[in-house]
Design a protein around this motif. Structure first.
Motif, PDB file in Angstrom:
ATOM      1  N   GLN A  36      25.250   9.889  75.880  1.00  0.00           N
ATOM      2  CA  GLN A  36      26.290  10.377  76.793  1.00  0.00           C
ATOM      3  C   GLN A  36      25.676  10.969  78.051  1.00  0.00           C
ATOM      4  N   MET A  37      24.632  11.771  77.871  1.00  0.00           N
ATOM      5  CA  MET A  37      23.963  12.375  79.020  1.00  0.00           C
ATOM      6  C   MET A  37      23.374  11.316  79.932  1.00  0.00           C
ATOM      7  N   LEU A  38      22.748  10.314  79.340  1.00  0.00           N
ATOM      8  CA  LEU A  38      22.131   9.241  80.110  1.00  0.00           C
ATOM      9  C   LEU A  38      23.170   8.501  80.942  1.00  0.00           C
ATOM     10  N   ALA A  39      24.310   8.172  80.322  1.00  0.00           N
ATOM     11  CA  ALA A  39      25.368   7.464  81.047  1.00  0.00           C
ATOM     12  C   ALA A  39      25.919   8.317  82.182  1.00  0.00           C
ATOM     13  N   ALA A  40      26.150   9.612  81.913  1.00  0.00           N
ATOM     14  CA  ALA A  40      26.686  10.505  82.941  1.00  0.00           C
ATOM     15  C   ALA A  40      25.703  10.669  84.091  1.00  0.00           C
ATOM     16  N   ALA A  41      24.416  10.795  83.785  1.00  0.00           N
ATOM     17  CA  ALA A  41      23.405  10.975  84.827  1.00  0.00           C
ATOM     18  C   ALA A  41      23.327   9.752  85.733  1.00  0.00           C
ATOM     19  N   HIS A  42      23.301   8.574  85.140  1.00  0.00           N
ATOM     20  CA  HIS A  42      23.134   7.361  85.933  1.00  0.00           C
ATOM     21  C   HIS A  42      24.361   7.060  86.781  1.00  0.00           C
ATOM     22  N   LEU A  43      25.528   7.536  86.350  1.00  0.00           N
ATOM     23  CA  LEU A  43      26.731   7.372  87.176  1.00  0.00           C
ATOM     24  C   LEU A  43      26.613   8.123  88.497  1.00  0.00           C
ATOM     25  N   GLU A  81      12.146   6.998  73.768  1.00  0.00           N
ATOM     26  CA  GLU A  81      11.979   5.957  74.795  1.00  0.00           C
ATOM     27  C   GLU A  81      12.927   4.794  74.546  1.00  0.00           C
ATOM     28  N   ALA A  82      13.160   4.483  73.265  1.00  0.00           N
ATOM     29  CA  ALA A  82      14.059   3.377  72.917  1.00  0.00           C
ATOM     30  C   ALA A  82      15.497   3.643  73.365  1.00  0.00           C
ATOM     31  N   LEU A  83      15.847   4.909  73.568  1.00  0.00           N
ATOM     32  CA  LEU A  83      17.202   5.242  74.027  1.00  0.00           C
ATOM     33  C   LEU A  83      17.383   4.989  75.521  1.00  0.00           C
ATOM     34  N   PRO A 353      36.053   5.016  73.040  1.00  0.00           N
ATOM     35  CA  PRO A 353      34.639   5.284  73.336  1.00  0.00           C
ATOM     36  C   PRO A 353      33.859   5.636  72.076  1.00  0.00           C
ATOM     37  N   PHE A 354      33.254   4.645  71.436  1.00  0.00           N
ATOM     38  CA  PHE A 354      32.592   4.850  70.151  1.00  0.00           C
ATOM     39  C   PHE A 354      31.322   5.688  70.260  1.00  0.00           C
ATOM     40  N   ALA A 355      30.740   5.819  71.455  1.00  0.00           N
ATOM     41  CA  ALA A 355      29.516   6.603  71.602  1.00  0.00           C
ATOM     42  C   ALA A 355      29.782   8.106  71.560  1.00  0.00           C
ATOM     43  N   ALA A 356      31.029   8.497  71.769  1.00  0.00           N
ATOM     44  CA  ALA A 356      31.356   9.926  71.813  1.00  0.00           C
ATOM     45  C   ALA A 356      31.220  10.546  70.424  1.00  0.00           C
ATOM     46  N   PRO A 357      30.620  11.739  70.318  1.00  0.00           N
ATOM     47  CA  PRO A 357      30.488  12.389  69.008  1.00  0.00           C
ATOM     48  C   PRO A 357      31.850  12.815  68.475  1.00  0.00           C
ATOM     49  N   PRO A 358      32.091  12.680  67.161  1.00  0.00           N
ATOM     50  CA  PRO A 358      33.394  13.034  66.586  1.00  0.00           C
ATOM     51  C   PRO A 358      33.722  14.515  66.755  1.00  0.00           C
ATOM     52  N   GLN A 359      35.006  14.774  66.969  1.00  0.00           N
ATOM     53  CA  GLN A 359      35.512  16.137  67.090  1.00  0.00           C
ATOM     54  C   GLN A 359      36.426  16.502  65.922  1.00  0.00           C
TER      55      GLN A 359
END
Length: 453
Positions: A36-43, A81-83, A353-359
């Motif tokens: 999630q952080m990676l996607a938000a940062a690159h946006l 690194e694989a992430l 959004p399946f990548a989101a952690p469950p709440q």
């Protein structure tokens, strides 16, 4: 991925999104937060990275309370690194590091790493005496120019995903559940060393693996494993323990690689644990031991063959041509998997959004006169919960499924987990009985379902 050693010697100029932690094992919860952080940062055009510590702070602050690790530093860095992270800072940890205040550390993050967003878990804290709680960091971040994003607790198959919980599973030998929480098989890496060579004398030569002293070993017993060599990946049956039949002393890790002959001494390899077959036991004689090893090898071969075939069958569903509504064919290796995949298909179709952690998590129980009606009731119940509770589900654990028997209906018990919210995609209104089918095939099970949109 750029690697930096020592925060004090690092100077980044581009804005960054950062997460801080030990990331032991890089489990499924870590992965969800970092993705999630990676996607938000690159946006936003920022870089995404982590700061981790070496050695682990507990080794410095509580040397009398050793806690074996789920991964070495090199293993951690490879998984990170694989992430797809842009950078990692490995900070040497000492008693002097532990004295740095939260304010000093936060200032250092801004000055050295140009941090704009800090991504943390709900119980995160940093700095001397853990002064830097989430609320403290939010307050100081407002002054220093960064915000704090707090991820929810991550759940998998009804388990809260934490490194401590995973350690407990591995220590008990439940490597199968541990792999679900890790998001990858539990793996030991090391070098093949000479053992007492008893295995070769009874027809079952083994590779004896020497691993880092602080690595967590699964419970003593026999396991189905994969041996990963630089040039290939092979099935194996592995014993961890003291070899009681031979009055062994210290614990050893011995892998008998199926259908393999060759000299591996001095070779580095990785050992992936798939499932525990049995506890370690003492046999009355060599012949009884040999007979049991043959059984163990056959069980490991069968289990790993099935696992490989299952991994290769990655298709969950396919869309079918239809003049109206939404028709799909769903696949599963067994009925439990089929019904889990049916739930996943429903929510993938509406772009959850399946990548989101469950709440949230919920228990679901339904019944139906036959498997087709049970499938409809299951999907309708998920739709009902989605509409009435405002939730989107991303994890589906079928705990029990009994087919109909005589006058008894088919029954299903499951736990689902997901996030709060609603889909922007045109909603599915209902599951219809038109062209509905559930059938067994040579490869497992499949179902045809038509959704009313």
């Amino acid at each position: 991925m750029q690697r930096y050693r020592d925060l004090y010697q690092t100077q980044l100029t581009a804005p960054t999104y950062l997460s801080i932690g030990n990331f032991d094992g890089v489990h499924a919860g870590h992965q969800a937060l970092l993705q999630q952080m990676l996607a938000a940062a690159h946006l936003t055009g920022a870089q995404a990275g982590i700061l981790t510590f070496d050695p682990h702070p507990r080794e410095v602050l509580r040397p009398d309370q050793p806690s074996p690790s789920l991964s070495t530093l090199d293993e951690r860095l490879a998984l990170l690194e694989a992430l797809g992270l842009d950078f990692v800072v490995v900070q040497p940890f000492s008693r002097a590091t532990a004295q740095v205040t939260a304010t000093e550390f936060a200032t250092l993050l801004v000055n050295r790493l140009h941090v704009r967003e800090l991504w943390v878990g709900p119980d995160f804290a940093l700095g001397h005496k853990r002064q830097g709680t989430v609320s403290f960091l939010q307050e100081i971040g407002a002054r220093l120019g960064f915000t704090v994003q707090v991820a929810s607790t991550f759940w998998q198959d009804g388990h809260e995903v934490r490194s401590g919980a995973i350690r407990s599973l591995i220590e008990s030998g439940d490597v199968r559940t541990a792999a679900r929480l890790l998001g990858h098989p539990y793996t030991l890496t090391g070098v093949v060393v000479k053992g007492d060579q008893r295995g070769a004398t009874i027809g079952f030569p083994t590779a004896n693996l020497a691993v880092a002293a602080n690595r967590l070993l699964p419970a003593n017993g026999v396991y189905a494993t994969w041996v990963v060599l630089p040039w290939e990946r092979r099935a194996a049956v592995t014993n961890i323990g003291v070899r009681p039949t031979f009055s062994g002393q210290g614990r050893s890790i011995e892998a008998h690689i199926l259908d393999f002959s060759g000299d591996l001494y001095g070779q580095s390899l990785a050992l992936e644990f798939v499932q525990r077959l049995r506890p370690e036991q003492r046999f009355d004689g060599i012949e009884a031991l040999i007979a049991q090893i043959r059984v163990d090898a056959a069980q490991a071969r069968a289990l790993l063959t099935f696992a490989a075939e299952d991994a290769g069958h990655s298709l969950i569903y396919e869309e079918l041509e239809h003049t109206a509504d939404w028709a799909v064919r769903i696949f599963g290796r067994d009925l439990l998997t089929l019904f889990a995949h049916a739930g996943e298909t429903l929510f993938r179709l509406i772009q959850t959004p399946f990548a989101a952690p469950p709440q949230v998590t919920r228990q679901v129980q339904v019944e139906g006169a036959d498997l087709e009606m049970l499938l409809v009731r299951w999907l309708q119940e998920l739709l009902y919960l989605m509409e009435t509770e405002g939730e989107l589900y991303t994890q589906f654990s079928i705990e029990a499924l009994t087919p109909p028997a005589g006058a008894e209906p088919a029954r299903l018990t499951a736990t689902v987990a997901g996030i709060r919210g609603r889909s922007d995609r045109s909603p599915i209104k209902a599951v219809t009985y038109h062209d509905l089918s559930v059938s067994q095939t040579d490869d497992g099970w499949q179902a045809t379902v038509l959704f009313d949109t």
